[in-house]
Scaffold this motif. Structure first.
Motif, PDB file in Angstrom:
ATOM      1  N   GLU A   1       1.500  16.210  -6.956  1.00  8.06           N
ATOM      2  CA  GLU A   1       2.077  14.856  -6.457  1.00  8.06           C
ATOM      3  C   GLU A   1       1.969  14.065  -7.271  1.00  8.06           C
ATOM      4  O   GLU A   1       2.936  13.045  -7.630  1.00  8.06           O
ATOM      5  CB  GLU A   1       1.037  14.447  -5.343  1.00  8.06           C
ATOM      6  N   GLN A   2       1.120  13.920  -8.456  1.00  8.83           N
ATOM      7  CA  GLN A   2       1.150  12.604  -9.522  1.00  8.83           C
ATOM      8  C   GLN A   2       2.337  13.008 -10.296  1.00  8.83           C
ATOM      9  O   GLN A   2       2.946  12.134 -10.976  1.00  8.83           O
ATOM     10  CB  GLN A   2      -0.358  12.617 -10.174  1.00  8.83           C
TER      11      GLN A   2
ATOM     12  N   ALA B   1      -5.717   3.881 -11.016  1.00 12.75           N
ATOM     13  CA  ALA B   1      -6.611   3.057 -10.661  1.00 12.75           C
ATOM     14  C   ALA B   1      -6.761   1.761 -11.445  1.00 12.75           C
ATOM     15  O   ALA B   1      -7.131   0.678 -10.735  1.00 12.75           O
ATOM     16  CB  ALA B   1      -7.902   3.844 -10.575  1.00 12.75           C
TER      17      ALA B   1
ATOM     18  N   GLY C   1      -0.407   6.035  -8.806  1.00 12.24           N
ATOM     19  CA  GLY C   1      -1.638   6.026  -8.464  1.00 12.24           C
ATOM     20  C   GLY C   1      -2.912   5.810  -9.378  1.00 12.24           C
ATOM     21  O   GLY C   1      -4.037   6.326  -9.149  1.00 12.24           O
TER      22      GLY C   1
ATOM     23  N   ALA D   1       5.335  11.949  -8.916  1.00 10.33           N
ATOM     24  CA  ALA D   1       5.554  10.613  -8.902  1.00 10.33           C
ATOM     25  C   ALA D   1       5.880   9.943 -10.336  1.00 10.33           C
ATOM     26  O   ALA D   1       6.539   9.217 -10.375  1.00 10.33           O
ATOM     27  CB  ALA D   1       4.149  10.084  -8.424  1.00 10.33           C
TER      28      ALA D   1
ATOM     29  N   TYR E   1       1.021   1.523  -7.986  1.00  3.28           N
ATOM     30  CA  TYR E   1       1.198   1.744  -6.746  1.00  3.28           C
ATOM     31  C   TYR E   1       2.035   3.034  -6.213  1.00  3.28           C
ATOM     32  O   TYR E   1       2.068   3.259  -4.992  1.00  3.28           O
ATOM     33  CB  TYR E   1       1.845   0.299  -5.911  1.00  3.28           C
TER      34      TYR E   1
END
Length: 259
Positions: free
Chosen positions: A3-4, A41, A39, A7, A36
């Protein structure tokens, strides 16, 4: 991880597409997207990683301008050398500032960039200036200020560098754009190196983001030829997007500061 990766590729593609389509401004979205959407942090990691991606994107565009002879090499090297000092200083200050406060100021800069895109007009031509002490001092001061802002916020800073080059040297607009990309590359690399010394660059993520940016840039460049008649409208739409993202960044940062 999958997923990252998606993204990161998609976010980099959006930045590259915007740069290819509009010719600038898209890099301001790198940090918010990394935070955002991808992801990341830590705000400082997003800024350090985004600075590296901005530098690589600028280098790719710089090569094209250099091949067309739109680079004033001597002015560009002098501007970049002094600006790198400013970028190291600015990025050092940025690292020392609380991440939430830094993002708040970043949001304000995004609003300024959006406003400039809405009001974008051809810069007034300035007569070429003689290469004397006054011009050299003015160039050095402009470079330090532009590099400092670029390093502090982790942005390319082309919207500052182009008018600074024209004001300091009187070079034509097309040469200022090409030469500014040399400075953007240098400032971005200086910022990324400074952040990396503190372990604040995600190199693998930067590579994914850059790869997406290259693909997006190719698509954006192709789309630019077909949508050139609507460029003013596209600028307005993108400025509106920047305002929305800026307000989101500011609200999130204020919430973090209050909390």
């Amino acid at each position: 991880m999958t997923e990252q990766l998606i993204a990161a590729l998609g976010s980099g593609g959006l930045v590259g597409f915007t740069l290819g389509l509009l010719g600038g401004g898209g890099s301001i979205l790198a940090t918010p997207l990394l935070l955002y959407v991808v992801g990341v942090a830590q705000p400082h990691v997003a800024i350090g990683t985004g600075a590296l991606a901005v530098a690589v994107n600028a280098l790719a565009n710089f090569i094209g301008h250099a091949a067309k002879g739109h680079v004033r090499w001597r002015c560009g090297l002098v501007f970049s050398a002094f600006g790198v000092v400013g970028a190291f200083g600015g990025s050092t200050l940025g690292k020392a500032l609380d991440g939430s406060k830094l993002l708040f100021f970043f949001g304000l800069v995004m609003i300024a960039v959006g406003a400039l895109m809405l009001r974008r007009r051809p810069l007034v031509e300035v007569a070429p200036r003689p290469v004397d002490r006054r011009m050299c001092v003015l160039t050095a001061v402009m470079a330090l200020l532009a590099g400092g802002a670029s390093g502090f916020f982790g942005i390319g800073g082309g919207f500052l560098i182009v008018p600074a080059l024209i004001l300091a040297t009187g070079m034509p607009m097309i040469d200022a754009v090409g030469t500014s990309l040399m400075a953007v590359t240098a400032f971005g690399l200086a910022t990324a190196v400074n952040y990396s010394l503190s372990g604040l660059v995600d190199w693998a993520l930067a590579g994914e983001f850059i790869f997406g940016g290259v693909l997006g840039g190719l698509v954006g460049t192709l789309a630019a030829t077909r949508l050139s008649a609507q460029k003013n409208m596209l600028n307005r739409i993108f400025a509106g997007l920047i305002f929305c993202v800026a307000l989101y960044v500011i609200s999130r940062s204020l919430g973090a500061i209050a909390g």
